[in-house]
Design a protein around this motif. Structure first.
Motif, PDB file in Angstrom:
ATOM      1  N   VAL A 184       0.992  -1.176   0.067  1.00 52.01           N
ATOM      2  CA  VAL A 184       0.017   0.081   0.246  1.00 52.01           C
ATOM      3  C   VAL A 184       0.848   1.332  -0.165  1.00 52.01           C
ATOM      4  O   VAL A 184       1.879   1.338   0.586  1.00 52.01           O
ATOM      5  N   THR A 185       0.545   2.285  -0.957  1.00 48.20           N
ATOM      6  CA  THR A 185       1.267   3.294  -0.700  1.00 48.20           C
ATOM      7  C   THR A 185       0.444   4.520  -0.194  1.00 48.20           C
ATOM      8  O   THR A 185      -0.681   4.725  -0.241  1.00 48.20           O
ATOM      9  N   VAL A 186       1.330   5.467   0.354  1.00 49.97           N
ATOM     10  CA  VAL A 186       0.663   6.700   0.985  1.00 49.97           C
ATOM     11  C   VAL A 186       0.098   7.695   0.005  1.00 49.97           C
ATOM     12  O   VAL A 186      -1.374   7.862   0.364  1.00 49.97           O
ATOM     13  N   TYR A 187       0.451   7.727  -1.074  1.00 51.17           N
ATOM     14  CA  TYR A 187      -0.465   8.446  -2.008  1.00 51.17           C
ATOM     15  C   TYR A 187      -1.777   7.982  -2.535  1.00 51.17           C
ATOM     16  O   TYR A 187      -2.847   8.665  -2.559  1.00 51.17           O
ATOM     17  N   ASN A 188      -1.780   6.750  -2.318  1.00 50.52           N
ATOM     18  CA  ASN A 188      -3.226   5.910  -2.584  1.00 50.52           C
ATOM     19  C   ASN A 188      -4.018   6.014  -1.455  1.00 50.52           C
ATOM     20  O   ASN A 188      -5.304   6.337  -1.464  1.00 50.52           O
ATOM     21  N   ILE A 189      -3.507   6.167  -0.313  1.00 54.30           N
ATOM     22  CA  ILE A 189      -4.383   6.536   0.948  1.00 54.30           C
ATOM     23  C   ILE A 189      -4.852   7.793   1.096  1.00 54.30           C
ATOM     24  O   ILE A 189      -6.006   8.128   1.388  1.00 54.30           O
ATOM     25  N   PHE A 190      -3.652   8.915   0.700  1.00 53.99           N
ATOM     26  CA  PHE A 190      -4.310  10.174   0.471  1.00 53.99           C
ATOM     27  C   PHE A 190      -5.357  10.463  -0.600  1.00 53.99           C
ATOM     28  O   PHE A 190      -6.324  11.165  -0.194  1.00 53.99           O
ATOM     29  N   LEU A 191      -5.157   9.676  -1.641  1.00 62.50           N
ATOM     30  CA  LEU A 191      -6.415   9.939  -2.892  1.00 62.50           C
ATOM     31  C   LEU A 191      -7.698   9.429  -2.245  1.00 62.50           C
ATOM     32  O   LEU A 191      -8.487   9.833  -2.414  1.00 62.50           O
ATOM     33  N   ALA A 192      -7.497   8.333  -1.610  1.00 59.60           N
ATOM     34  CA  ALA A 192      -9.079   7.510  -1.191  1.00 59.60           C
ATOM     35  C   ALA A 192      -9.755   8.319   0.006  1.00 59.60           C
ATOM     36  O   ALA A 192     -10.737   8.604   0.006  1.00 59.60           O
ATOM     37  N   LYS A 193      -8.656   8.918   0.706  1.00 63.27           N
ATOM     38  CA  LYS A 193      -9.311   9.793   1.910  1.00 63.27           C
ATOM     39  C   LYS A 193      -9.708  11.153   1.507  1.00 63.27           C
ATOM     40  O   LYS A 193     -11.053  11.508   1.993  1.00 63.27           O
ATOM     41  N   GLN A 194      -9.177  11.651   0.502  1.00 63.08           N
ATOM     42  CA  GLN A 194      -9.670  12.959   0.000  1.00 63.08           C
ATOM     43  C   GLN A 194     -11.175  12.837  -0.811  1.00 63.08           C
ATOM     44  O   GLN A 194     -12.187  13.290  -0.716  1.00 63.08           O
ATOM     45  N   PHE A 195     -11.238  11.689  -1.272  1.00 62.31           N
ATOM     46  CA  PHE A 195     -12.466  11.235  -2.176  1.00 62.31           C
ATOM     47  C   PHE A 195     -13.374  11.021  -1.458  1.00 62.31           C
ATOM     48  O   PHE A 195     -14.619  11.314  -1.316  1.00 62.31           O
ATOM     49  N   MET A 196     -13.299   9.967  -0.327  1.00 61.60           N
ATOM     50  CA  MET A 196     -14.254   9.443   0.724  1.00 61.60           C
ATOM     51  C   MET A 196     -14.708  10.637   1.698  1.00 61.60           C
ATOM     52  O   MET A 196     -15.777  10.504   2.190  1.00 61.60           O
ATOM     53  N   GLY A 197     -13.889  11.531   1.740  1.00 56.45           N
ATOM     54  CA  GLY A 197     -14.213  12.740   2.626  1.00 56.45           C
ATOM     55  C   GLY A 197     -15.506  13.572   2.036  1.00 56.45           C
ATOM     56  O   GLY A 197     -16.264  14.261   2.980  1.00 56.45           O
ATOM     57  N   SER A 198     -15.629  13.459   0.833  1.00 56.81           N
ATOM     58  CA  SER A 198     -16.637  14.072  -0.086  1.00 56.81           C
ATOM     59  C   SER A 198     -18.071  13.407   0.279  1.00 56.81           C
ATOM     60  O   SER A 198     -19.103  13.748  -0.311  1.00 56.81           O
ATOM     61  N   ILE A 199     -18.121  12.298   0.519  1.00 56.80           N
ATOM     62  CA  ILE A 199     -19.444  11.486   0.671  1.00 56.80           C
ATOM     63  C   ILE A 199     -20.119  12.065   1.922  1.00 56.80           C
ATOM     64  O   ILE A 199     -19.553  12.033   2.741  1.00 56.80           O
ATOM     65  N   PRO A 200     -21.305  12.110   1.701  1.00 58.18           N
ATOM     66  CA  PRO A 200     -22.178  12.838   2.624  1.00 58.18           C
ATOM     67  C   PRO A 200     -22.292  11.923   3.909  1.00 58.18           C
ATOM     68  O   PRO A 200     -22.483  10.804   3.820  1.00 58.18           O
ATOM     69  N   THR A 201     -21.905  12.455   4.884  1.00 59.36           N
ATOM     70  CA  THR A 201     -22.151  11.732   6.274  1.00 59.36           C
ATOM     71  C   THR A 201     -23.403  11.131   6.543  1.00 59.36           C
ATOM     72  O   THR A 201     -23.553  10.214   7.289  1.00 59.36           O
ATOM     73  N   GLU A 202     -24.530  11.935   6.122  1.00 60.98           N
ATOM     74  CA  GLU A 202     -25.771  11.551   6.171  1.00 60.98           C
ATOM     75  C   GLU A 202     -26.023  10.085   5.722  1.00 60.98           C
ATOM     76  O   GLU A 202     -26.969   9.560   6.570  1.00 60.98           O
ATOM     77  N   ILE A 203     -25.423   9.954   4.806  1.00 63.49           N
ATOM     78  CA  ILE A 203     -25.656   8.243   4.316  1.00 63.49           C
ATOM     79  C   ILE A 203     -25.196   7.448   5.105  1.00 63.49           C
ATOM     80  O   ILE A 203     -25.885   6.373   5.553  1.00 63.49           O
ATOM     81  N   LEU A 204     -23.920   7.673   6.075  1.00 63.16           N
ATOM     82  CA  LEU A 204     -23.223   6.675   6.853  1.00 63.16           C
ATOM     83  C   LEU A 204     -24.167   6.774   8.145  1.00 63.16           C
ATOM     84  O   LEU A 204     -24.626   5.482   8.612  1.00 63.16           O
ATOM     85  N   GLU A 205     -24.754   7.914   8.531  1.00 66.26           N
ATOM     86  CA  GLU A 205     -25.776   7.811   9.508  1.00 66.26           C
ATOM     87  C   GLU A 205     -26.874   7.004   9.546  1.00 66.26           C
ATOM     88  O   GLU A 205     -27.466   6.351  10.468  1.00 66.26           O
ATOM     89  N   SER A 206     -27.394   7.267   8.433  1.00 70.42           N
ATOM     90  CA  SER A 206     -28.495   6.466   8.055  1.00 70.42           C
ATOM     91  C   SER A 206     -28.620   4.855   7.840  1.00 70.42           C
ATOM     92  O   SER A 206     -29.176   3.959   8.669  1.00 70.42           O
ATOM     93  N   ALA A 207     -27.086   4.510   7.423  1.00 73.88           N
ATOM     94  CA  ALA A 207     -26.779   3.103   7.637  1.00 73.88           C
ATOM     95  C   ALA A 207     -26.435   2.410   9.175  1.00 73.88           C
ATOM     96  O   ALA A 207     -27.030   1.327   9.415  1.00 73.88           O
ATOM     97  N   LYS A 208     -26.024   3.499   9.714  1.00 65.19           N
ATOM     98  CA  LYS A 208     -25.875   3.117  11.392  1.00 65.19           C
ATOM     99  C   LYS A 208     -27.342   3.011  12.024  1.00 65.19           C
ATOM    100  O   LYS A 208     -27.400   2.116  12.728  1.00 65.19           O
ATOM    101  N   VAL A 209     -28.172   3.826  11.623  1.00 66.21           N
ATOM    102  CA  VAL A 209     -29.587   3.684  12.126  1.00 66.21           C
ATOM    103  C   VAL A 209     -30.364   2.161  11.730  1.00 66.21           C
ATOM    104  O   VAL A 209     -31.041   1.647  12.390  1.00 66.21           O
ATOM    105  N   GLU A 210     -29.913   1.827  10.476  1.00 64.87           N
ATOM    106  CA  GLU A 210     -30.173   0.608  10.096  1.00 64.87           C
ATOM    107  C   GLU A 210     -29.485  -0.528  10.774  1.00 64.87           C
ATOM    108  O   GLU A 210     -29.762  -1.879  10.599  1.00 64.87           O
ATOM    109  N   GLY A 211     -28.645  -0.208  11.631  1.00 68.78           N
ATOM    110  CA  GLY A 211     -27.757  -1.392  12.277  1.00 68.78           C
ATOM    111  C   GLY A 211     -26.568  -1.811  11.518  1.00 68.78           C
ATOM    112  O   GLY A 211     -26.008  -2.944  11.963  1.00 68.78           O
ATOM    113  N   CYS A 212     -25.934  -0.965  10.609  1.00 70.53           N
ATOM    114  CA  CYS A 212     -24.798  -1.492   9.892  1.00 70.53           C
ATOM    115  C   CYS A 212     -23.647  -1.124  10.877  1.00 70.53           C
ATOM    116  O   CYS A 212     -23.667  -0.074  11.436  1.00 70.53           O
TER     117      CYS A 212
END
Length: 286
Positions: A159-187
């Motif tokens: 694993v390379t640091v560049y790929n970690i940085f790339l993934a982190k920057q992209f996934m940071g743009s995913i709305p947190t509300e989607i993850l909160e809804s998944a937690k409510v559903e028990g994920c």
């Protein structure tokens, strides 16, 4: 008349500027593509020694003899390609999995020392690749005794640091509300990562896969260091066997280089839709 003259001059100046830009882009494209063109054209030449080679933009005779020479030259020619596929494919898969998991953790999970750890990773990314080769070689060869193995070829690039940085920057743009809804559903976090984050991150995962495969496939220096037999060499290292002290089998070497470029072209064109989306992501708002 003066107003009319100004209006006519502006389109003319704009046309001249656009023409100049197009000419510059065409020249840049030709300069970029010419080495590839020369490699492919040279691969169809006769498998003769370098002293008899005349460098031409178009060979006097088109033949596949150099490709046959490449595979007949050594019993390990097929093994070089297989080794490259194993190494590059393994590194690509591990980077996509590990970097995406780390990117999810850094972007969406809250844990102690997250910012400090991510800062340390960014600092490590600033260290030139060549600086780490000596200590890495000592660890792999003298400490773990892994020389001339697939583990030695794959482990330093899991694993390379560049790929970690790339993934982190992209996934940071995913709305947190989607993850909160998944937690409510028990994920749980693992289910959120596997069922939500990865499907939404196909674009960045494709970019990571293309760039990682190309980088590991084209790597020459590290495989040269940790392999000492022809059966463990990758295709890039194997091509050096066509060059000797006083002669070089240019056409067979170019034939091998052409063959080695095919997997990259196949991977890029099969994933180019995701790659282009990854280049333009974030460029348009809304």
């Amino acid at each position: 008349m003066a107003l009319y003259s100004n209006h006519t001059r502006r389109p003319a100046a704009r046309n001249v500027r656009n023409t100049a830009i197009i000419v510059l882009l065409v020249l840049f494209a030709l300069a970029t593509l010419f080495p590839i063109y020369f490699m492919v054209i040279s691969s169809f030449g006769d498998p003769v020694e370098a002293g008899a080679v005349s460098y031409q933009l178009w060979p006097s005779k088109i033949t596949l003899a150099s490709f046959k020479f490449f595979f007949d030259y050594s019993e390990y020619s097929y093994r070089w390609i297989l080794n490259s596929l194993i190494v590059a494919g393994s590194i690509m898969i591990t980077n996509v999995l590990f970097a995406s998991a780390a990117g999810f953790a850094f972007s969406k999970l809250r844990f102690k020392g997250r910012s400090v750890l991510f800062t340390v990773l960014l600092c490590a990314m600033m260290i030139p690749y060549q600086v780490t080769q000596v200590p890495l070689y000592i660890l792999v060869v003298n400490v773990f005794h892994l020389q001339n193995t697939y583990t030695a070829l794959i482990m330093p690039s899991l694993v390379t640091v560049y790929n970690i940085f790339l993934a982190k920057q992209f996934m940071g743009s995913i709305p947190t509300e989607i993850l909160e809804s998944a937690k409510v559903e028990g994920c749980n976090p693992w289910q959120i990562y596997w069922r939500i984050i990865l499907p939404l991150s196909k674009t960045v995962l494709a970019v990571m896969a293309i760039l990682t495969f190309m980088d590991s496939w084209n790597t020459f220096f590290w495989p040269l260091l940790v392999t000492n037999t022809m059966d463990m060499q990758t295709i890039q290292v194997g091509l050096k066997n066509f060059r000797f002290a006083n002669t070089t089998y240019l056409a067979p070497m170019m034939a091998g280089a052409t063959i080695s470029a095919l997997p990259m072209f196949i991977l890029f064109f099969s994933l180019q839709r995701y790659f282009l989306e990854g280049v333009t992501v974030g460029a348009v708002k809304g």
